[in-house]
Design an enzyme around this catalytic site. Structure first.
Site, short mmCIF file in Angstrom:
data_model
loop_
_atom_site.label_atom_id
_atom_site.label_comp_id
_atom_site.label_asym_id
_atom_site.label_seq_id
_atom_site.Cartn_x
_atom_site.Cartn_y
_atom_site.Cartn_z
N ASN A 212 0.90 -1.11 -0.15
CA ASN A 212 -0.03 -0.07 0.17
C ASN A 212 0.89 1.29 0.00
O ASN A 212 2.19 1.11 0.04
CB ASN A 212 -0.86 -0.01 1.20
CG ASN A 212 -0.17 -0.11 2.66
OD1 ASN A 212 0.49 0.92 2.75
ND2 ASN A 212 -0.10 -1.17 3.25
N PRO A 307 -2.54 -11.66 10.84
CA PRO A 307 -2.79 -11.51 12.21
C PRO A 307 -2.89 -9.78 12.43
O PRO A 307 -2.16 -9.23 11.81
CB PRO A 307 -1.57 -12.00 12.83
CG PRO A 307 -0.52 -12.07 11.79
CD PRO A 307 -1.14 -12.42 10.40
N ASP A 308 -3.92 -9.63 13.29
CA ASP A 308 -3.95 -8.21 13.79
C ASP A 308 -3.11 -7.99 14.73
O ASP A 308 -3.26 -8.44 15.90
CB ASP A 308 -5.36 -7.90 14.37
CG ASP A 308 -5.64 -6.45 14.27
OD1 ASP A 308 -4.63 -5.93 14.87
OD2 ASP A 308 -6.71 -6.02 13.91
O1 C5P Z 1 -8.11 -2.58 11.22
P1 C5P Z 1 -7.34 -1.36 10.81
O2 C5P Z 1 -6.27 -1.72 9.75
O3 C5P Z 1 -8.00 -0.04 10.28
O4 C5P Z 1 -6.37 -0.97 12.07
C1 C5P Z 1 -5.50 0.25 12.15
C2 C5P Z 1 -4.82 0.02 13.26
O5 C5P Z 1 -4.27 -1.55 13.64
C3 C5P Z 1 -3.34 0.74 13.08
O6 C5P Z 1 -3.03 0.97 14.24
C4 C5P Z 1 -2.63 -0.48 12.57
O7 C5P Z 1 -1.08 -0.25 12.59
C5 C5P Z 1 -3.05 -1.71 13.16
N1 C5P Z 1 -3.21 -2.85 12.60
C6 C5P Z 1 -2.09 -3.92 12.93
N2 C5P Z 1 -2.27 -5.24 12.24
C7 C5P Z 1 -3.08 -5.36 11.38
C8 C5P Z 1 -4.15 -4.62 10.72
C9 C5P Z 1 -3.94 -3.25 11.47
O8 C5P Z 1 -1.33 -3.70 13.89
N3 C5P Z 1 -3.00 -6.78 10.63
#
Ligand code: C5P
Length: 407
Positions: A212, A307-308
């Site tokens: 991105n 993974p988040d």
């Molecule tokens: O869900 P979203 O991508 O909008 O969330 C944004 C936040 O979550 C940011 O702080 C981003 O760094 C973190 N994030 C993460 N891992 C992911 C997706 C998002 O740490 N896989």
């Protein structure tokens, strides 16, 4: 009048006509009680004499890198280490170019490369030399290296031309010196701050990837603000075209999985800030060889959710005391941020509008809303550096409150 008693300045004088102003600067420093050691470049000796400078400063003036007596009295490394601040005035185009490229072929440039102290540079040169792309490029590098600049001023020059290039006046240089020597509060000394920044890259095959537009600028600015507050600062960064701020430890990663592993390896920290634009999906089965166009129909890619990282670290047994996420949204910015705060389990979401005309992606400015259990706070538009400084100031307060609550 702020006293500089007990402070030691290493003044590096370059070879420019503006060197005639340096006597006044040395006098001003003396009035404030600072000790001024002096290095002259070879070219500077054409404009000022070691004898007059030694007389004024009451100190020996150093000129040669390989002078045995100088090395015996005080080695060149020690000369720059013993100072509280290095001041380069006048800083010629040549000296600036050497600094930007890390050259060390004389005593002045060697002392500048050997230092771990702050450096103030007062450029002085012909207006065309100042405006030249090479000088401007070098100045950008110096800024990113953490060097502070004073001037140059605009006005009539010794060469008869008019424009920017005149060295700042001695009292202006002195003001910058006083500012830089002010005791700085380091409320995060002994604390560890972990920051993720930039995009991730999810490989499709050995030459292609999904990624991105994240520039990493906001995350890098936060890392700089954290290190300025005295924190041990770990910056876990996807591929970006930015220089790492001095004092920050950067761990380069590519994929979301790498980024998560790198974050977990740094736990427990005190504050974790997740600014990275992590790819939501990765290609389930990465091709081992380059996918060929001739192989028939275009390939279809099966994706697996990444993974988040923010949610994982927020719910981790070794969770840092303060966890912050970012939310880049194009609409309903704060509503989405409130939902995200709950879902991810962090303490604060910094929400920003990244819609097409916001100019946030890749730009230098940002408009953010701080969303926490305490409510929503909207900040006016400001530079990413200012957002970083204000945010870190806020997180210091949160950390102190949390520490007190747990005592
Ligand atoms: O869900 P979203 O991508 O909008 O969330 C944004 C936040 O979550 C940011 O702080 C981003 O760094 C973190 N994030 C993460 N891992 C992911 C997706 C998002 O740490 N896989």
């Amino acid at each position: 009048m702020t006293s500089l008693a007990g402070k030691s300045v290493l003044l590096i004088i370059g070879g420019g006509i503006a060197a005639y102003k340096i006597h006044e600067l040395i006098r001003l420093l003396k009035t404030r009680g600072a000790r001024t050691r002096i290095i002259l470049t070879k070219a500077a000796e054409e404009f000022v004499t070691p004898l007059s400078l030694a007389g004024l400063s009451g100190e020996k003036v150093y000129t040669h890198l390989f002078s045995l007596t100088d090395e015996v009295e005080m080695g060149h490394i020690q000369l720059s280490r013993a100072a509280d601040l290095l001041v380069v005035a006048p800083a010629t185009a040549d000296l600036i170019a050497k600094m930007a490229n890390g050259l060390a072929d004389d005593l002045a440039s060697t002392a500048l490369l050997a230092t771990d102290k702050r450096v103030l540079v007062a450029p002085a040169m012909n207006v065309r030399m100042w405006r030249h792309a090479a000088t401007q490029r070098n100045i950008e590098v110096l800024k990113r290296d953490g060097v502070t600049l004073v001037g140059p001023n605009e006005g009539e020059m010794a060469c008869g031309e008019f424009g920017p290039g005149r060295m700042s006046e001695p009292n202006e240089i002195l003001s910058s010196i006083v500012e830089l020597l002010k005791p700085r509060s380091q409320p995060l000394a002994g604390k560890k701050v972990v920051i993720t920044a930039g995009p991730t890259r999810e490989p499709i095959d050995p030459v292609r990837f999904i990624s991105n537009h994240s520039s990493g600028k906001q995350g890098y600015a936060i890392a700089k603000a954290a290190v300025d507050l005295g924190a041990e600062t770990i910056l876990i960064s996807g591929p970006v075209a930015l220089l790492v701020p001095p004092g920050v430890q950067m761990i380069p990663v590519e994929t979301a999985q790498d980024m998560l592993r790198a974050c977990e390896a740094e736990l427990p920290g005190d504050i974790a800030i997740f600014t990275a634009a992590v790819a939501d999906w990765r290609v389930t089965a990465q091709a081992t060889g380059k996918l060929k166009k001739s192989a028939g129909a275009p390939p279809s890619l099966t994706l697996t959710e990444n993974p988040d990282i923010l949610a994982t670290i927020s719910h981790h047994a070794a969770r840092p005391r303060v966890v912050v996420g970012f939310a880049a949204e194009t609409e309903h910015v704060t509503d989405h941020a409130i939902a995200k705060l709950k879902r991810k389990g962090c303490d604060l979401i910094v929400a920003n509008d990244v819609s097409k005309d916001s100019g946030v992606f890749g730009g230098d400015r940002n408009t953010v809303h701080l969303v926490s259990d305490g409510g929503i706070e909207s900040w006016p538009q400001m530079s990413k550096d200012e957002v970083a400084q204000r945010l870190m100031g806020r997180l210091v307060q949160t950390l102190v409150l949390r520490q007190k609550a747990s005592e």
